[in-house]
Design an enzyme around this catalytic site. Structure first.
Site, mmCIF file in Angstrom:
data_model
loop_
_atom_site.group_PDB
_atom_site.id
_atom_site.type_symbol
_atom_site.label_atom_id
_atom_site.label_comp_id
_atom_site.label_asym_id
_atom_site.label_seq_id
_atom_site.Cartn_x
_atom_site.Cartn_y
_atom_site.Cartn_z
ATOM 1 N N SER A 125 5.661 5.694 -4.543
ATOM 2 C CA SER A 125 6.860 6.510 -4.377
ATOM 3 C C SER A 125 7.571 6.103 -3.095
ATOM 4 O O SER A 125 7.045 5.329 -2.285
ATOM 5 C CB SER A 125 6.517 8.005 -4.326
ATOM 6 O OG SER A 125 5.741 8.299 -3.169
ATOM 7 N N GLY A 126 8.768 6.628 -2.900
ATOM 8 C CA GLY A 126 9.498 6.478 -1.650
ATOM 9 C C GLY A 126 9.756 5.041 -1.238
ATOM 10 O O GLY A 126 10.104 4.187 -2.059
ATOM 11 N N ILE A 127 9.589 4.773 0.049
ATOM 12 C CA ILE A 127 9.860 3.435 0.582
ATOM 13 C C ILE A 127 8.943 2.398 -0.041
ATOM 14 O O ILE A 127 9.357 1.272 -0.339
ATOM 15 C CB ILE A 127 9.709 3.442 2.123
ATOM 16 C CG1 ILE A 127 10.827 4.288 2.756
ATOM 17 C CG2 ILE A 127 9.739 2.026 2.684
ATOM 18 C CD1 ILE A 127 10.638 4.541 4.243
ATOM 19 N N GLY A 128 7.682 2.755 -0.277
ATOM 20 C CA GLY A 128 6.745 1.807 -0.876
ATOM 21 C C GLY A 128 7.171 1.368 -2.257
ATOM 22 O O GLY A 128 7.144 0.178 -2.582
ATOM 23 N N SER A 188 8.086 3.477 12.763
ATOM 24 C CA SER A 188 8.977 4.632 12.719
ATOM 25 C C SER A 188 9.756 4.716 14.017
ATOM 26 O O SER A 188 9.257 4.290 15.075
ATOM 27 C CB SER A 188 8.175 5.923 12.533
ATOM 28 O OG SER A 188 8.992 7.063 12.745
ATOM 29 N N THR A 200 0.850 -1.191 0.000
ATOM 30 C CA THR A 200 0.000 0.000 0.000
ATOM 31 C C THR A 200 0.884 1.240 0.000
ATOM 32 O O THR A 200 1.965 1.253 0.588
ATOM 33 C CB THR A 200 -0.941 0.033 1.217
ATOM 34 O OG1 THR A 200 -0.179 0.143 2.420
ATOM 35 C CG2 THR A 200 -1.798 -1.230 1.268
ATOM 36 N N GLY A 201 0.422 2.284 -0.670
ATOM 37 C CA GLY A 201 1.245 3.475 -0.801
ATOM 38 C C GLY A 201 2.527 3.176 -1.546
ATOM 39 O O GLY A 201 3.612 3.632 -1.168
ATOM 40 N N GLY A 202 2.401 2.434 -2.640
ATOM 41 C CA GLY A 202 3.580 1.930 -3.339
ATOM 42 C C GLY A 202 4.006 2.724 -4.553
ATOM 43 O O GLY A 202 4.776 2.214 -5.373
ATOM 44 N N TYR A 214 1.771 12.012 15.071
ATOM 45 C CA TYR A 214 2.393 11.001 14.200
ATOM 46 C C TYR A 214 3.063 9.909 15.032
ATOM 47 O O TYR A 214 2.889 8.712 14.766
ATOM 48 C CB TYR A 214 3.410 11.675 13.293
ATOM 49 C CG TYR A 214 4.247 10.700 12.493
ATOM 50 C CD1 TYR A 214 3.717 10.071 11.359
ATOM 51 C CD2 TYR A 214 5.549 10.399 12.866
ATOM 52 C CE1 TYR A 214 4.471 9.165 10.632
ATOM 53 C CE2 TYR A 214 6.310 9.509 12.137
ATOM 54 C CZ TYR A 214 5.767 8.888 11.021
ATOM 55 O OH TYR A 214 6.518 7.993 10.302
#
Length: 245
Positions: free
Chosen positions: A17-20, A138, A13-15, A151
């Site tokens: 950009s970035g870490i995803g 995190s 999920t959230g794939g 957060y």
């Protein structure tokens, strides 16, 4: 690469950009068929092209239960089942305690906590026994970073989820683990952090640099694979020592 995920079906999920995105690429390079989600179609299409062979993009909001239902219907119809879930989608905003608003609080908890919980819940009927769930945590769950109380609290909840779900899902041999990055050089981080903030964060990292998303992705891939078959319920820090010393 070793093709240690050959024949596996993975969702990130959230794939887009970035870490995803880095994770999706790494899982694909190990042989997995990849599904990725994202809210913006243009970025999602670009990510699918970058991931390459056997990648499918499903547009949707990871905080929307209706979108999650549609996502898992797509996975069931196109792949039949799921072996790996990487619950990566999330947001972060900096607000001092005195400035936190109800809207900002709800926005962060809705995606980082509520959306993550229901993504895992709705994945279970599709997931094969013996599967792997990796939650994105995190260092903020373990450190007191000023301005990130909301957060950080969401990531503390994620850590708690992993402990409980590792026990709840043990009879199905589904492993649940957390990967907790430190400061990472992603496009979102570059937009969020100014030069002064980056300098301050670097001062907290014993290794003296930001991590690269590919380094986080390799840790996630390890926990997704059979190499970690006797590991469940842990929090794996990939943080350059930030939360350790």
């Amino acid at each position: 690469m070793t093709n240690r995920l050959e024949g596996k079906i993975a969702l990130v999920t959230g794939g887009s950009s970035g870490i995803g995105l880095a994770t999706a690429k790494n899982l694909a390079a190990e042989g997995a068929r990849i599904f990725v989600t994202g809210r913006r179609q243009v970025e999602l299409d670009a990510a699918v092209l970058e991931i390459g062979h056997n990648a499918t993009g499903v547009r949707g909001d990871a905080g929307s239960l209706a979108d999650l239902d549609a996502l898992f219907t797509t996975i069931r119809n196109e792949a039949g089942s799921l072996d790996i879930l990487v619950a990566n989608a999330g947001i972060y905003e900096m607000q001092a305690l005195t400035d936190v608003t109800e809207v900002a609080f709800d926005k962060t908890f809705d995606l980082n906590v509520r959306g993550l919980l229901f993504a895992v819940q709705k994945a279970l009927p599709v997931m094969n026994d013996g599967g792997s769930i990796v939650l994105l945590g995190s260092v903020g769950a373990s450190k007191g970073f000023a301005g990130f109380s909301v957060y950080n609290a969401t990531k503390a909840a994620v850590r708690s989820f992993a402990r409980t779900w590792a026990v709840e899902l043990k009879d199905r041999k589904i492993r649940v683990n957390v990967v907790s990055p430190g400061p990472t050089a992603t496009p979102g981080f570059d937009v969020f952090a100014n030069a002064e903030m980056k300098e301050g964060l670097l001062g907290m990292v014993p290794l003296g640099r930001l991590s690269d998303p590919s380094e986080i992705a390799k840790a996630i891939t390890f926990l997704a694979s059979a190499d970690s078959r006797f590991i469940t319920g842990i929090e794996l820090f990939v943080d350059g020592g930030t939360a350790q010393v």
